[in-house]
Design an enzyme around this catalytic site. Structure first.
Site, PDB file in Angstrom:
ATOM      1  N   ASP A 159       0.878  -1.173   0.000  1.00 27.86           N
ATOM      2  CA  ASP A 159       0.000   0.000   0.000  1.00 27.86           C
ATOM      3  C   ASP A 159       0.912   1.219   0.000  1.00 27.86           C
ATOM      4  OD1 ASP A 159      -1.629   2.155   0.550  1.00 27.86           O
ATOM      5  OD2 ASP A 159      -2.815   1.128   2.069  1.00 27.86           O
ATOM      6  N   VAL A 160       0.928   1.955  -1.099  1.00 25.99           N
ATOM      7  CA  VAL A 160       1.886   3.053  -1.234  1.00 25.99           C
ATOM      8  C   VAL A 160       1.558   4.257  -0.354  1.00 25.99           C
ATOM      9  CG1 VAL A 160       2.587   2.369  -3.576  1.00 25.99           C
ATOM     10  CG2 VAL A 160       0.784   4.103  -3.281  1.00 25.99           C
ATOM     11  N   ASN A 164       3.974   3.374 -10.385  1.00 35.40           N
ATOM     12  CA  ASN A 164       2.807   3.420 -11.272  1.00 35.40           C
ATOM     13  C   ASN A 164       1.481   3.536 -10.521  1.00 35.40           C
ATOM     14  OD1 ASN A 164       1.155   2.466 -13.795  1.00 35.40           O
ATOM     15  ND2 ASN A 164       0.749   0.914 -12.216  1.00 35.40           N
ATOM     16  N   TYR A 176      -6.256  15.552  -9.285  1.00 32.57           N
ATOM     17  CA  TYR A 176      -5.530  14.523 -10.039  1.00 32.57           C
ATOM     18  C   TYR A 176      -4.527  15.195 -10.980  1.00 32.57           C
ATOM     19  CZ  TYR A 176      -4.716  10.625 -13.286  1.00 32.57           C
ATOM     20  OH  TYR A 176      -4.131   9.647 -14.062  1.00 32.57           O
ATOM     21  N   LYS A 194      -0.428  15.139 -10.735  1.00 32.36           N
ATOM     22  CA  LYS A 194       0.420  14.584 -11.788  1.00 32.36           C
ATOM     23  C   LYS A 194       1.467  15.609 -12.243  1.00 32.36           C
ATOM     24  CE  LYS A 194      -1.163  10.377 -12.194  1.00 32.36           C
ATOM     25  NZ  LYS A 194      -0.314   9.206 -11.943  1.00 32.36           N
ATOM     26  N   THR A 228      -8.584   1.491 -18.839  1.00 35.18           N
ATOM     27  CA  THR A 228      -8.244   0.702 -17.646  1.00 35.18           C
ATOM     28  C   THR A 228      -9.342   0.928 -16.610  1.00 35.18           C
ATOM     29  OG1 THR A 228      -7.030   2.439 -16.486  1.00 35.18           O
ATOM     30  CG2 THR A 228      -5.744   1.077 -18.023  1.00 35.18           C
TER      31      THR A 228
END
Ligand code: NDP
Length: 252
Positions: A64-65, A91, A159, A163, A194
């Site tokens: 779990d990042v 990723n 988001y 990024k 995805t």
């Protein structure tokens, strides 16, 4: 004479390997000669993928990042199974769609913990271990950003901003480790089918978005392969701090 595979002899750790891009990168890396560690929270999924890729070629680790202890434990398990990691693809990511006036603070925190802090913690744990193991100029860290880093929209402000932060983080980490020889680069993909978008591209709004792309399609995931192989291989030793947009021309 046979040409050596581009990732022959490399050991990769990929975060978010349980679906989408991460699972694709894992298959790509193994086909290019690497051994891979597949990190994700949905361990059952990465276990199935590891089995598909073959014993000795891939191992699954819970990861779990958003949790530093989980990242450290994942690297420990990775090293115990396959030895030192010389290549990492940060990723793992998520979306928190919605107008900024509506997004909850919990969703915002989960997003930034995953998409920014998670990338930071993954990259630094990777570098710490690469330094400790004397990986030096073979060290490769690849961050997965997004074309949204340079765009504005209506419904993914955090988001997109996150990024953009990832790409700038990549440049700064590249600067920090440039003398050691560890490279840090960022790929900014376009929109690819995805799980991250849910069923958005099946809706009239999503279909209209696809119709507005110059090539009238979502980006094929395979279109990232050349860039991923380059940034993870010996060939990119002098490329560090780069941000490469590979988006099927969507942002033009
Ligand atoms: P998916 O939803 O298919 O995959 C996301 C992955 O991230 C899953 O494997 C998920 O695994 C993992 N993940 C999410 N949260 C965590 C966490 N806290 N710890 C560990 N892993 C986590 O989407 P994509 O494959 O599309 O996304 C992969 C990356 O590509 C993301 O960074 C995304 O932002 C980026 N990207 C995607 C684009 C697209 O159009 N698809 C375009 C540009 C960039 P699990 O839930 O099992 O933990």
């Amino acid at each position: 004479m046979t040409t050596p595979l581009p990732l022959e002899g490399r050991t990769l750790l990929i975060t978010g390997a349980s679906s989408g891009l991460g699972a694709h990168f894992a298959r790509l890396a193994v086909s290019a000669g690497a051994r891979v560690v597949l990190g994700a929270r949905r361990v059952e999924r990465v276990a199935v993928l590891a089995q598909e890729l073959g014993q000795g070629k891939a191992v699954a680790v819970p990861m779990d990042v958003t949790d530093e202890a989980s990242i450290i434990a994942a690297f420990d398990a990775a090293e115990a199974a396959l030895g030192p990691i010389d290549t990492v693809i940060a990723n793992a990511g998520m979306a928190a769609p919605g107008r900024s006036t509506d997004v909850s603070v919990e969703a915002l925190r989960q997003l930034t913990d995953t998409n920014f802090t998670g990338v930071y913690l993954t990259a630094r744990e990777a570098a710490r271990r690469m330094i400790a193991h004397g990986i030096g100029t073979r060290g490769r860290i690849l961050l997965i950003g997004s074309i949204t880093a340079g765009m504005t929209g209506q419904g993914d402000a955090a988001y997109a901003a996150g990024k953009a932060a990832v790409a700038h983080l990549g440049r700064n980490l590249a600067r920090e480790w440039v003398r050691i020889g560890i490279t840090v680069n960022t790929i900014q993909p376009g929109y690819i089918a995805t799980e991250i978008a849910g069923d958005w591209f099946d809706t009239p709004g999503g279909q209209a978005q696809i119709a507005a792309f110059h090539r009238r399609r979502l980006q094929p995931v395979e279109s990232l392969d050349g860039a991923v192989l380059y940034f993870c291989s010996d060939a990119s030793g002098s490329t560090t701090g780069a941000t490469l947009t590979v988006d099927d021309g969507q942002s033009l």
